[in-house]
Write a protein that holds these residues in place. Sequence first.
Motif, mmCIF file in Angstrom:
data_model
loop_
_atom_site.group_PDB
_atom_site.id
_atom_site.type_symbol
_atom_site.label_atom_id
_atom_site.label_comp_id
_atom_site.label_asym_id
_atom_site.label_seq_id
_atom_site.Cartn_x
_atom_site.Cartn_y
_atom_site.Cartn_z
ATOM 1 N N TRP A 41 -50.770 6.719 13.107
ATOM 2 C CA TRP A 41 -51.958 6.419 13.935
ATOM 3 C C TRP A 41 -52.311 4.936 13.879
ATOM 4 N N ALA A 44 -51.128 2.879 16.732
ATOM 5 C CA ALA A 44 -51.694 3.069 18.076
ATOM 6 C C ALA A 44 -52.450 1.803 18.445
ATOM 7 N N ALA A 701 -38.590 11.064 22.652
ATOM 8 C CA ALA A 701 -40.023 10.771 22.709
ATOM 9 C C ALA A 701 -40.286 9.293 23.003
ATOM 10 N N PHE A 702 -39.350 8.429 22.651
ATOM 11 C CA PHE A 702 -39.536 6.990 22.832
ATOM 12 C C PHE A 702 -38.634 6.446 23.941
ATOM 13 N N PRO A 751 -43.648 1.546 20.135
ATOM 14 C CA PRO A 751 -43.806 2.664 21.074
ATOM 15 C C PRO A 751 -45.266 3.083 21.242
ATOM 16 N N GLY A 752 -46.133 2.589 20.377
ATOM 17 C CA GLY A 752 -47.551 2.898 20.503
ATOM 18 C C GLY A 752 -48.324 1.827 21.258
ATOM 19 N N ILE B 70 -51.425 6.871 24.093
ATOM 20 C CA ILE B 70 -50.009 6.509 24.270
ATOM 21 C C ILE B 70 -49.202 7.002 23.068
ATOM 22 N N LEU B 71 -49.687 6.645 21.876
ATOM 23 C CA LEU B 71 -48.932 6.990 20.675
ATOM 24 C C LEU B 71 -48.968 8.490 20.392
ATOM 25 N N SER B 72 -50.168 9.096 20.490
ATOM 26 C CA SER B 72 -50.269 10.514 20.138
ATOM 27 C C SER B 72 -49.440 11.372 21.087
ATOM 28 N N ARG B 74 -46.611 10.443 22.495
ATOM 29 C CA ARG B 74 -45.205 10.319 22.070
ATOM 30 C C ARG B 74 -44.940 11.124 20.804
ATOM 31 N N MET B 75 -45.890 11.080 19.866
ATOM 32 C CA MET B 75 -45.694 11.826 18.617
ATOM 33 C C MET B 75 -45.662 13.329 18.888
#
Lengths: 792, 115
Positions: A41, A44, A701-702, A751-752, B70-72, B74-75
Motif C-alpha cells: 500500500w 500507492a 496484473a502489471f 505499477p502503483g 490503481i495499485l489495489s 492491480r494487487m
Amino acid sequence: MRRFFGGLLLVITTVLIYVLDKPMGALPAIGRLIDPVNGCWANAEPVNKDFSADQKFPGIKHEATVWIDGQMVPHIHAATDHDVYFIEGYIHAYFRLWQMDMQTRAAAGRVSEVVGQKAFEFDRKQRRKGMGFAAENSLKAMEADPRTKQMMDAYTEGVNNYISSLCYRSYPLEYKLMGFAPEQWTNLKSALLLKYMADDLTGATDDIALTYLRDVLAPKDFQLLFPDKIAGSSPAIPKGTVFDKPSLTVPAVPTDTTIFPHYKTTDFGEQKEEGKGSNNWAISGARTVSGAAILCNDPHLGLNLPSLWYAIQLQVPGMNVYGVSLPGTPGIVIGFNDSLSWGFTNNYRDVKDFYEIKPVEGNKNKYWLSGKQMDFSTRVEHITIKGKPEFVDTIKYTIHGPVYFDEHYATKDGLRRMLAICWMAYKPTNEMLCIYNLNRAKNYNQFVDAILNFQCPAQNMAYADRQGNIALWGQGQFVNKWKDQGKYVMDGSDTATLWKELIPMRENPHVLNPQQGYVCSANQSSTDSTYPYYYNGTFRELRAWRINQVLSGMQKASLDDMFRLQNETYSILAANTVPVMLKALSVKLSSDGNKYIEQLKSWDYRLDKESTIATFYQIWWSCLYRDLWSGAFGKVPDQLWPTTERTMQLLQDTAFGNRSPEVNKSYKEAYDSVKKLEATIGTDWYKVKNTTVAHLTKLPAFSYDHLKIGGWGNAVNAVKSDHGPSWRMVVQMGKEIEAYGVYPGGQSGNPGSKHYADLLQNWVDGKYYRLLFLPNSDNQGNKSIKYTWKVK
Amino acid sequence: MKFILQIILIAILSAAVEFILPWWSVAVVAFIVTLVMGGKGGRGFLAGFLGVGLCWLVVALCHDVANEHILSARMAVLFKLPNYGMFMVVTVFIGGLIGGLAGWAGALLKPVKGR
C-alpha cells in the motif's frame, strides 16, 4: 484453564505471524506485503502527488535544478559534468531502480539469486557466454578515460545516494513481491547493461546452422536459398555511393580445406523466429516542407514495462541534449541536442564467430593451436541460487574467447562439440565515450569523432543537423575478413582463421548528403557490392524496400508524413505475394472461401488493427512458408530457413517451379484456422496477433495485452506480439527544433503510479508528444513545467 | 467505555510502532494493551480485531483514495480477487485477525487480582 487457553492463543498468533512473514514457494510473505503502513500500500502513489522538492545531495558541488514536465520528463540543469550525471543516476533510480537491478542481474546471470532454480539455465547461459568477462573488459576501457570515468562514477554515486535513502517501506513494489533488497550500484553494472544490449542486438548469429547447411545442400541450392546478398537490396548506404580506397588489403581465403568443420544432424541435440528490426531515416532540408532536415527513428526492441527507455534532458555549460536514456547508464543514447540529432538501428553485420576447439587428448587443460599445445585459462563462475546450494562452473577460455559448449555444458538443441566464441563485445571498447561526445557534438565532424568510439553493438547511425545536412554511418568495429571468414564455424586450431587486422573505423560505410536527398536504414544490407571489405550478416530487407519506396516519391515531406510513415501498416510482403498465391491457388472454393479470396483481391495490403483479411493473409502466409520449407529444413539447427524476403522472391520466380501443392495445402490450413478463430476470439488482426507489453516479471496484473494496434514485422510499424517500436522519434532540425516522441510505457516504473503506463495509449494510437526542449538556462518560464527540484 | 478506549489505543499505537518496527508489531501492541487493561476474553479478541483492523483500514483507505485504486486494482488481479475492494477487505481482515488473536491472548493472560 484460562491461562492455558491464553498461552495456546499466544502460540497460535506467533505461528500465524511466522507463516505470514515467510515467503512460500512463489508467493511473497503475505503479512509483510499487505501491511498498509510498510507493505504494498505504501507504493500507492497519490495521483496528484506534488513531485516538487528541495533535495540535498551530499556530493553535489553546485546548485542545480530539475524541472519536470507534464509527461514526467525531467530536465536537469547543472553546473558540472559530475553534477548532471549524479542527478541523472539519482533520478533513474528514483523512478526505475528495480528495473535497473533486474536488467543488470539478467546481464550478469544473477537472476537465480533472487528467483531461485527456475532462472538457473538462463543464468548459466549468460555466464558461459562470458557476459561478465565482456563487461569487465569494457569497464577497464571506460575507467581508463577520465571523461567516462567521471561520468560513470558520478552516475553510480547518484544511484547509491538514492538507494541509501531507502527503507523497506520505500522499496519499489517488486522488491516486496519478490522478497529481496536493492544492493549498491557499481560502474560494472552500467557496463553490464551495455553488454546486455550488445547481446540482444548482436548475440544471435546463423554461423552454426550455416555450417550444417553448407554441407547438406548442393552449392547451387545453398546460394539460391541463402544468398550472401539478396538481389534487389536497397542498402543502407545508397547504391552508387563511392567508397574510399581501402587502407587494408582484404586477405586471401586460406587454401587449407580444413578451415571449416563439418556437422551432421547427429552432432546436435534435439531441435525444436525473426530478429529485432528498427527503422531510421533522415530527409535533407531540400525535400521537406519546412526546408529543415528531419530525422526519424524507431528502434524495435522487446516491449516491456517498465519501459526500456527513459526520456530526459541534460544541461551543463556546453551541452544541452534531449532524448532517451537507458536506466542504468549515464547520458542519452538516442536524441538530439541544440545542433544535431541522431538515431540508431541495428546493423546486422556478423561480429560474433565460433571456433571448434581441438582439446589435447589426455590433458584436460590444453588445446591445439597450429601444432602447439596451448593452456586453457579458466574463469570460475559462482551462481548463487535462492534456496539451494551455490553452483560453480569453471569455464575454459581460449585465445578466441570463452568455451561455450563442452563436455560439461550443452543446451538441449545445441552442438555437441567443444565450441569457443569470439565476439566483438569481449573487446575493451568504450561506447560510453561515444555517448559522452555525441551528447556534446556541435557539427558533423564532431558527430563522426564521437561515433568512432561506438564499437559494439554495430549500429546504423542516422544524422541530421540544423544546417540541413544528413548522413548515415554503418558504424561498429569490424574485422578485415577473408571471404566467408566467420560465416561458418571455423577450425580453432588453425591460425589462418583468427581475427587479425581491424578495419579503421573511418572506412566504415557512410554517406553524407547523398544525391537522393534522404538516408534510411531498416536493418537491411549495409552496402552494395562495391564496398571493398568483406562482411556477412543476417540482414532484413522488407521494411527498407517500403521506406525507400515512400521516401523516394516524397518531394515535400512534412512532419505529418513522417508520423504516418512510422505508423504505416502496409505490408510489402503481402503486396508481392498475394498475386502469386492467388494465381497458384487451384482448389475448389466454398462460398466462405470465395469471400476471403474476393477480399484479398481488393485488399490494400494494410495490416490494420481491425482488418480481418489481414489475419487471413498472415495465417495463410505463415502456413505457406512452413509448408514450403519444413520438409527440407525442419531439422536444421536453430531452425534456420530461407528468409521471408528470399521466399517471396522465389515464389515470384517461375524457375522456382509450380508451388500450387503448397499453396493449396496452406490455403486449407489457413481456412480451417480462420474458421476456428471466427468461432472463438474473432479474426480482427489485433486480437489474433495479441500485442502485449508485459512487465519484466510477466505478471499479467502489471501488463497490458491485446493492444488495439496494427502492423507486423513486415510493415514499417513493426509491432509484433512482444516486439515493436520502443521509441518513436521525429525531430525537425529547423531554426527552432521541433521534436516529437512517444514510447510504449511511462516514465515511472512503479505499477502503483499513474505514470506507469500513461504514454502507452498514445503509442498504440500512433499519436506523439511534442517534446519540451528547454533552452540551456538557469531560469525557465515554460508553462509545461509542472514540478521543480531545487538541488543543493 | 474502556472497550472503546482499548480499540482506539490499539489503533493509534499500532500506527505509531509500525513506522519503526515490522508489520507484526501490531500483534504485540494488541497483546500488551489487553494484557494491561484486561477485559473478558471474547472482548479482548474484539478489541484487538477492531483496533488493528481500524488502523489498517484507515491507512489503506488513505493510500487507496489518493491513488484512485490503481495499485489495489492491480494487487486484486495479482491475487485473483474480484476487485480492489476485496483486496482491501482481505488486508483489513488479516490485520484484524492477528490483532484479535493477540488481544484475546492478552486478555486471558492478564493477572487476575485477588487470586
